[in-house]
Motif scaffolding. Structure first.
Motif, PDB file in Angstrom:
ATOM      1  N   LYS A 160      57.709  62.878  81.980  1.00  0.00           N
ATOM      2  CA  LYS A 160      58.551  63.596  81.028  1.00  0.00           C
ATOM      3  C   LYS A 160      58.248  65.088  81.127  1.00  0.00           C
ATOM      4  CE  LYS A 160      59.034  59.983  77.619  1.00  0.00           C
ATOM      5  NZ  LYS A 160      60.474  60.005  77.538  1.00  0.00           N
ATOM      6  N   PRO A 161      59.253  65.922  80.929  1.00  0.00           N
ATOM      7  CA  PRO A 161      58.965  67.352  80.800  1.00  0.00           C
ATOM      8  C   PRO A 161      58.055  67.565  79.587  1.00  0.00           C
ATOM      9  CG  PRO A 161      61.333  66.959  81.052  1.00  0.00           C
ATOM     10  CD  PRO A 161      60.680  65.621  80.853  1.00  0.00           C
ATOM     11  N   ALA A 162      57.212  68.557  79.658  1.00  0.00           N
ATOM     12  CA  ALA A 162      56.239  68.795  78.583  1.00  0.00           C
ATOM     13  C   ALA A 162      56.902  69.011  77.230  1.00  0.00           C
ATOM     14  CB  ALA A 162      55.353  69.991  78.929  1.00  0.00           C
ATOM     15  N   ASP A 163      58.144  69.492  77.223  1.00  0.00           N
ATOM     16  CA  ASP A 163      58.816  69.756  75.942  1.00  0.00           C
ATOM     17  C   ASP A 163      59.706  68.596  75.478  1.00  0.00           C
ATOM     18  OD1 ASP A 163      60.775  70.005  77.865  1.00  0.00           O
ATOM     19  OD2 ASP A 163      61.572  71.889  77.100  1.00  0.00           O
ATOM     20  N   GLU A 164      59.682  67.472  76.188  1.00  0.00           N
ATOM     21  CA  GLU A 164      60.503  66.320  75.799  1.00  0.00           C
ATOM     22  C   GLU A 164      59.718  65.400  74.880  1.00  0.00           C
ATOM     23  OE1 GLU A 164      62.373  62.352  77.884  1.00  0.00           O
ATOM     24  OE2 GLU A 164      62.368  64.182  79.047  1.00  0.00           O
ATOM     25  N   ASN A 165      60.312  65.045  73.775  1.00  0.00           N
ATOM     26  CA  ASN A 165      59.663  64.113  72.857  1.00  0.00           C
ATOM     27  C   ASN A 165      59.698  62.703  73.415  1.00  0.00           C
ATOM     28  OD1 ASN A 165      59.009  66.066  71.027  1.00  0.00           O
ATOM     29  ND2 ASN A 165      60.465  65.414  69.477  1.00  0.00           N
ATOM     30  N   TYR A 166      58.751  61.919  72.960  1.00  0.00           N
ATOM     31  CA  TYR A 166      58.707  60.502  73.252  1.00  0.00           C
ATOM     32  C   TYR A 166      58.729  59.822  71.901  1.00  0.00           C
ATOM     33  CZ  TYR A 166      57.383  56.072  75.370  1.00  0.00           C
ATOM     34  OH  TYR A 166      57.363  54.773  75.793  1.00  0.00           O
ATOM     35  N   LEU A 167      59.739  59.031  71.660  1.00  0.00           N
ATOM     36  CA  LEU A 167      60.009  58.525  70.319  1.00  0.00           C
ATOM     37  C   LEU A 167      60.239  59.763  69.453  1.00  0.00           C
ATOM     38  CD1 LEU A 167      57.395  55.618  70.286  1.00  0.00           C
ATOM     39  CD2 LEU A 167      59.825  55.492  70.832  1.00  0.00           C
ATOM     40  N   LEU A 168      59.458  59.983  68.438  1.00  0.00           N
ATOM     41  CA  LEU A 168      59.650  61.163  67.579  1.00  0.00           C
ATOM     42  C   LEU A 168      58.564  62.211  67.787  1.00  0.00           C
ATOM     43  CD1 LEU A 168      60.573  59.260  64.288  1.00  0.00           C
ATOM     44  CD2 LEU A 168      62.140  60.369  65.900  1.00  0.00           C
ATOM     45  N   ASP A 169      57.673  61.965  68.725  1.00  0.00           N
ATOM     46  CA  ASP A 169      56.496  62.807  68.898  1.00  0.00           C
ATOM     47  C   ASP A 169      56.495  63.500  70.259  1.00  0.00           C
ATOM     48  OD1 ASP A 169      55.059  61.947  66.441  1.00  0.00           O
ATOM     49  OD2 ASP A 169      55.150  60.003  67.427  1.00  0.00           O
ATOM     50  N   PRO A 170      55.716  64.579  70.371  1.00  0.00           N
ATOM     51  CA  PRO A 170      55.540  65.171  71.699  1.00  0.00           C
ATOM     52  C   PRO A 170      54.937  64.125  72.644  1.00  0.00           C
ATOM     53  CG  PRO A 170      54.655  66.603  69.989  1.00  0.00           C
ATOM     54  CD  PRO A 170      54.993  65.302  69.333  1.00  0.00           C
ATOM     55  N   ALA A 171      55.358  64.158  73.884  1.00  0.00           N
ATOM     56  CA  ALA A 171      54.842  63.207  74.869  1.00  0.00           C
ATOM     57  C   ALA A 171      53.353  63.436  75.079  1.00  0.00           C
ATOM     58  CB  ALA A 171      55.582  63.366  76.187  1.00  0.00           C
ATOM     59  N   PRO A 172      52.568  62.355  75.197  1.00  0.00           N
ATOM     60  CA  PRO A 172      51.146  62.548  75.506  1.00  0.00           C
ATOM     61  C   PRO A 172      50.999  63.181  76.893  1.00  0.00           C
ATOM     62  CG  PRO A 172      51.730  60.208  75.557  1.00  0.00           C
ATOM     63  CD  PRO A 172      52.938  60.946  75.087  1.00  0.00           C
ATOM     64  N   ALA A 173      49.907  63.891  77.099  1.00  0.00           N
ATOM     65  CA  ALA A 173      49.682  64.601  78.369  1.00  0.00           C
ATOM     66  C   ALA A 173      49.813  63.670  79.570  1.00  0.00           C
ATOM     67  CB  ALA A 173      48.308  65.265  78.342  1.00  0.00           C
ATOM     68  N   LEU A 174      49.340  62.443  79.454  1.00  0.00           N
ATOM     69  CA  LEU A 174      49.438  61.488  80.563  1.00  0.00           C
ATOM     70  C   LEU A 174      50.882  61.306  81.002  1.00  0.00           C
ATOM     71  CD1 LEU A 174      48.140  59.335  82.416  1.00  0.00           C
ATOM     72  CD2 LEU A 174      48.369  57.716  80.511  1.00  0.00           C
ATOM     73  N   TYR A 175      51.817  61.310  80.067  1.00  0.00           N
ATOM     74  CA  TYR A 175      53.232  61.087  80.377  1.00  0.00           C
ATOM     75  C   TYR A 175      53.927  62.308  80.966  1.00  0.00           C
ATOM     76  CZ  TYR A 175      53.379  56.533  77.999  1.00  0.00           C
ATOM     77  OH  TYR A 175      53.200  55.227  77.637  1.00  0.00           O
ATOM     78  N   THR A 176      53.249  63.449  80.966  1.00  0.00           N
ATOM     79  CA  THR A 176      53.851  64.668  81.511  1.00  0.00           C
ATOM     80  C   THR A 176      53.205  65.093  82.830  1.00  0.00           C
ATOM     81  OG1 THR A 176      52.391  66.150  80.266  1.00  0.00           O
ATOM     82  CG2 THR A 176      54.455  65.478  79.187  1.00  0.00           C
ATOM     83  N   GLN A 177      52.193  64.374  83.272  1.00  0.00           N
ATOM     84  CA  GLN A 177      51.488  64.730  84.507  1.00  0.00           C
ATOM     85  C   GLN A 177      52.352  64.450  85.730  1.00  0.00           C
ATOM     86  OE1 GLN A 177      47.812  62.554  84.688  1.00  0.00           O
ATOM     87  NE2 GLN A 177      46.883  63.709  83.032  1.00  0.00           N
ATOM     88  N   ALA A 178      52.410  65.412  86.637  1.00  0.00           N
ATOM     89  CA  ALA A 178      53.088  65.188  87.913  1.00  0.00           C
ATOM     90  C   ALA A 178      52.459  63.974  88.582  1.00  0.00           C
ATOM     91  CB  ALA A 178      52.954  66.421  88.799  1.00  0.00           C
ATOM     92  N   GLY A 179      53.263  63.178  89.230  1.00  0.00           N
ATOM     93  CA  GLY A 179      52.750  62.001  89.925  1.00  0.00           C
ATOM     94  C   GLY A 179      52.647  60.763  89.057  1.00  0.00           C
ATOM     95  N   THR A 180      53.059  60.870  87.783  1.00  0.00           N
ATOM     96  CA  THR A 180      52.968  59.738  86.866  1.00  0.00           C
ATOM     97  C   THR A 180      54.343  59.135  86.612  1.00  0.00           C
ATOM     98  OG1 THR A 180      51.054  60.685  85.740  1.00  0.00           O
ATOM     99  CG2 THR A 180      52.278  58.991  84.547  1.00  0.00           C
ATOM    100  N   ALA A 181      54.468  57.845  86.855  1.00  0.00           N
ATOM    101  CA  ALA A 181      55.656  57.085  86.459  1.00  0.00           C
ATOM    102  C   ALA A 181      55.330  56.400  85.133  1.00  0.00           C
ATOM    103  CB  ALA A 181      56.011  56.052  87.519  1.00  0.00           C
TER     104      ALA A 181
END
Length: 179
Positions: A74-95
């Motif tokens: 996810k882009p660092a500024d994209e929410n996941y559910l209603l919250d900011p995405a955790p860092a793990l979900y914004t790391q390059a190379g992460t599906a």
């Protein structure tokens, strides 16, 4: 019994049918008091999730019996559910793997493993180094399933509006990343 086939999402597939499958598959978790998004998500949320990545559907005799979705970070500024995405979900190379669902009548037949195999193979073919997911912390059976597949817990968090704490998990897709 007819064999189960797994195929990537295509234009012939129905978001309404997928939403119905998700609701049936997640009903047992909802009955335990865990309000997973897929337990009652709208067709519009299903459409949004489909558009964000690669979805697979499993069919037997024309009936949908399983699904899984995977996407890139996810882009660092994209929410996941209603919250900011955790860092793990914004790391390059992460599906990010989500919406793993098996119809209650098809559980115990290895279908979830086949769906995860498809999602992980797609992620690896796209050049991702790891796959991440989150699940309910109290869902011991789900956590054990992922651990058996090589997923390692990476921390806990509380999503806004969820009745349970979540655990983040991650699996390396190659030996270099695992080291």
């Amino acid at each position: 019994m007819e064999p189960i086939s797994i195929q990537p999402w295509g234009p012939e597939h129905s978001p309404e049918q997928l939403t119905s499958l998700l609701h049936r598959a997640y009903a047992t978790l909802a009955a335990q008091g865990w309000n997973f998004t897929a337990a009652n998500q709208s067709v519009e949320v299903t459409r949004q999730r489909i558009a964000q990545g690669q979805t697979w559907v499993a069919q037997r005799a024309g009936e949908w019996v399983g699904t899984v979705q995977v996407r890139g970070p996810k882009p660092a500024d994209e929410n996941y559910l209603l919250d900011p995405a955790p860092a793990l979900y914004t790391q390059a190379g992460t599906a990010i793997l989500s919406q793993l669902a098996v119809h209650p009548d098809c559980r115990g037949q290895g279908l979830a493993e086949r769906l995860m195999d498809a999602a992980e193979a797609w992620a690896k073919a796209q050049g991702f180094q790891r796959v991440a997911l989150d699940t309910a912390l109290p869902a011991q059976a789900l956590r054990a399933r992922y651990q058996r597949r090589g997923y390692v817990e990476q921390g806990q968090l509380q999503w806004t509006g969820k009745t349970y704490a979540s655990v983040l998990m991650c699996k390396a897709l190659n030996d270099k990343e695992a080291a």
